[in-house]
Design a protein around this motif. Structure first.
Motif, mmCIF file in Angstrom:
data_model
loop_
_atom_site.group_PDB
_atom_site.id
_atom_site.type_symbol
_atom_site.label_atom_id
_atom_site.label_comp_id
_atom_site.label_asym_id
_atom_site.label_seq_id
_atom_site.Cartn_x
_atom_site.Cartn_y
_atom_site.Cartn_z
ATOM 1 N N PRO A 70 -39.331 14.745 -31.283
ATOM 2 C CA PRO A 70 -39.918 13.498 -31.085
ATOM 3 C C PRO A 70 -38.861 12.538 -31.134
ATOM 4 C CG PRO A 70 -41.252 14.654 -32.573
ATOM 5 C CD PRO A 70 -40.162 15.515 -32.471
ATOM 6 N N LEU A 71 -37.968 12.608 -32.073
ATOM 7 C CA LEU A 71 -36.910 11.493 -31.738
ATOM 8 C C LEU A 71 -35.778 11.619 -30.546
ATOM 9 C CD1 LEU A 71 -35.502 9.576 -33.506
ATOM 10 C CD2 LEU A 71 -34.029 11.261 -34.517
ATOM 11 N N TYR A 72 -35.818 13.322 -29.865
ATOM 12 C CA TYR A 72 -35.090 12.999 -28.981
ATOM 13 C C TYR A 72 -36.107 12.549 -27.313
ATOM 14 C CZ TYR A 72 -32.053 15.668 -25.141
ATOM 15 O OH TYR A 72 -31.605 15.850 -24.189
ATOM 16 N N ALA A 77 -36.901 8.572 -23.566
ATOM 17 C CA ALA A 77 -37.685 7.497 -23.046
ATOM 18 C C ALA A 77 -37.034 6.255 -22.809
ATOM 19 C CB ALA A 77 -39.025 7.444 -23.702
ATOM 20 N N ARG A 78 -36.282 5.780 -23.812
ATOM 21 C CA ARG A 78 -35.662 4.615 -23.960
ATOM 22 C C ARG A 78 -34.587 4.461 -22.617
ATOM 23 N NH1 ARG A 78 -36.701 1.744 -28.527
ATOM 24 N NH2 ARG A 78 -37.161 3.170 -30.318
ATOM 25 N N ALA A 79 -33.994 5.553 -22.266
ATOM 26 C CA ALA A 79 -33.036 5.786 -21.427
ATOM 27 C C ALA A 79 -33.810 5.724 -20.059
ATOM 28 C CB ALA A 79 -32.163 7.236 -21.087
ATOM 29 N N LEU A 80 -34.750 6.403 -19.834
ATOM 30 C CA LEU A 80 -35.622 6.256 -18.779
ATOM 31 C C LEU A 80 -36.265 5.064 -18.194
ATOM 32 C CD1 LEU A 80 -37.048 9.956 -18.984
ATOM 33 C CD2 LEU A 80 -35.649 9.183 -17.041
ATOM 34 N N GLU A 81 -36.502 4.179 -19.495
ATOM 35 C CA GLU A 81 -37.199 2.888 -19.186
ATOM 36 C C GLU A 81 -35.978 2.044 -18.737
ATOM 37 O OE1 GLU A 81 -39.895 0.123 -21.920
ATOM 38 O OE2 GLU A 81 -38.003 0.837 -23.032
ATOM 39 N N SER A 82 -34.873 2.110 -19.396
ATOM 40 C CA SER A 82 -33.696 1.354 -19.006
ATOM 41 C C SER A 82 -33.358 1.514 -17.429
ATOM 42 C CB SER A 82 -32.348 1.594 -19.806
ATOM 43 O OG SER A 82 -32.584 1.197 -20.950
ATOM 44 N N ILE A 86 -39.639 4.734 -16.134
ATOM 45 C CA ILE A 86 -40.923 4.597 -17.073
ATOM 46 C C ILE A 86 -40.982 3.471 -17.770
ATOM 47 C CG2 ILE A 86 -40.668 7.327 -17.542
ATOM 48 C CD1 ILE A 86 -40.115 6.647 -20.387
ATOM 49 N N GLU A 87 -42.456 3.342 -18.060
ATOM 50 C CA GLU A 87 -42.491 2.008 -19.151
ATOM 51 C C GLU A 87 -43.219 2.586 -20.388
ATOM 52 O OE1 GLU A 87 -45.158 -0.469 -16.571
ATOM 53 O OE2 GLU A 87 -46.985 0.807 -17.303
ATOM 54 N N ARG A 88 -42.746 1.677 -21.552
ATOM 55 C CA ARG A 88 -43.299 2.164 -22.694
ATOM 56 C C ARG A 88 -44.061 0.978 -23.183
ATOM 57 N NH1 ARG A 88 -39.264 1.924 -26.148
ATOM 58 N NH2 ARG A 88 -39.809 3.330 -27.489
ATOM 59 N N THR A 89 -45.385 1.137 -23.740
ATOM 60 C CA THR A 89 -46.177 0.245 -24.279
ATOM 61 C C THR A 89 -46.736 0.856 -25.595
ATOM 62 O OG1 THR A 89 -48.060 0.980 -22.956
ATOM 63 C CG2 THR A 89 -46.664 -0.686 -21.982
ATOM 64 N N ARG A 90 -47.136 -0.006 -26.480
ATOM 65 C CA ARG A 90 -47.790 0.299 -27.608
ATOM 66 C C ARG A 90 -49.279 0.483 -27.369
ATOM 67 N NH1 ARG A 90 -44.682 1.300 -31.675
ATOM 68 N NH2 ARG A 90 -43.025 0.136 -31.659
ATOM 69 N N ASP A 91 -49.751 1.584 -27.937
ATOM 70 C CA ASP A 91 -51.055 2.158 -27.848
ATOM 71 C C ASP A 91 -52.056 0.876 -28.589
ATOM 72 O OD1 ASP A 91 -53.740 3.394 -27.952
ATOM 73 O OD2 ASP A 91 -52.722 5.437 -28.483
ATOM 74 N N PRO A 92 -53.155 0.621 -27.842
ATOM 75 C CA PRO A 92 -53.786 -0.503 -28.341
ATOM 76 C C PRO A 92 -54.635 0.059 -29.528
ATOM 77 C CG PRO A 92 -54.561 -0.097 -26.084
ATOM 78 C CD PRO A 92 -53.233 0.535 -26.517
ATOM 79 N N GLN A 99 -47.026 4.716 -25.954
ATOM 80 C CA GLN A 99 -47.578 5.244 -24.633
ATOM 81 C C GLN A 99 -46.516 5.194 -23.360
ATOM 82 O OE1 GLN A 99 -51.213 3.154 -24.099
ATOM 83 N NE2 GLN A 99 -52.190 5.247 -24.374
ATOM 84 N N LEU A 100 -46.547 6.225 -22.819
ATOM 85 C CA LEU A 100 -45.693 6.293 -21.594
ATOM 86 C C LEU A 100 -46.226 6.484 -20.420
ATOM 87 C CD1 LEU A 100 -43.128 9.025 -23.293
ATOM 88 C CD2 LEU A 100 -42.932 6.569 -23.282
ATOM 89 N N ALA A 101 -45.630 5.855 -19.228
ATOM 90 C CA ALA A 101 -46.176 5.851 -18.130
ATOM 91 C C ALA A 101 -45.138 5.946 -16.956
ATOM 92 C CB ALA A 101 -47.309 4.903 -17.657
#
Length: 160
Positions: A70-72, A77-82, A86-92, A99-101
């Motif tokens: 999970p840490l990896y 995910a952070r690198a892919l967002e940069s 992808i976009e990372r959003t908090r799960d409501p 959550q990732l998309a």
């Protein structure tokens, strides 16, 4: 087609390691022109498949799916967002979960990467008769069986 047996006296573990290393290096080289590493490809390709199935997975769910820590997954995910893939959003429903998309650009890059990796897979499996051959289906079943075996890392045999 030759019947190559691999290095003399090689164990199944050694052959699995060699094949996984060969595959990782090949995928790394193949997806590098698209700005991806093998690990990043594993993440976006899995995310792509999950999204196509109507899912917007959490980082944790994607980690479970890919077998990555999970840490990896979070780091990837952070690198892919940069990179805008992808976009990372908090799960409501759970503010602790992310959550990732795939973004539109991420979908485009992923589709191209999947085609490239699919070509590599066809090359790799050609000696078995190709992707849809009975030998490949049998190998896939055997590999899935081995992946399902839980390993006890505290086994006393490893402590000697």
């Amino acid at each position: 087609m030759s019947e190559r047996k691999g290095p003399e006296g090689a164990t199944p573990g050694f052959l699995v390691w060699r094949l996984s290393t060969k595959w990782r290096v090949a995928v790394d080289r193949a997806v590098a022109p698209l700005g991806l590493t093998h690990a990043q490809y594993s993440l976006v390709a899995s995310l792509y498949g999950m999204q196509r199935g109507g899912e917007r997975p959490s980082q944790r769910r994607l980690a479970d799916h890919t077998g990555l820590e999970p840490l990896y997954v979070s780091k990837l995910a952070r690198a892919l967002e940069s990179a805008g893939l992808i976009e990372r959003t908090r799960d409501p429903r759970d503010p602790r979960a992310v959550q990732l998309a795939l973004t539109e650009r991420g979908q485009d890059v992923t589709q191209r990467a999947v085609k490239v990796v699919q070509g590599l897979l066809e090359q790799l499996l050609e000696p078995l008769g190709g992707l849809k051959s009975p030998r490949t289906r049998a190998l896939t079943g055997e590999l899935a069986l081995l992946l399902d075996v839980p390993l006890d890392l505290t086994d006393e045999r490893t402590q000697e």
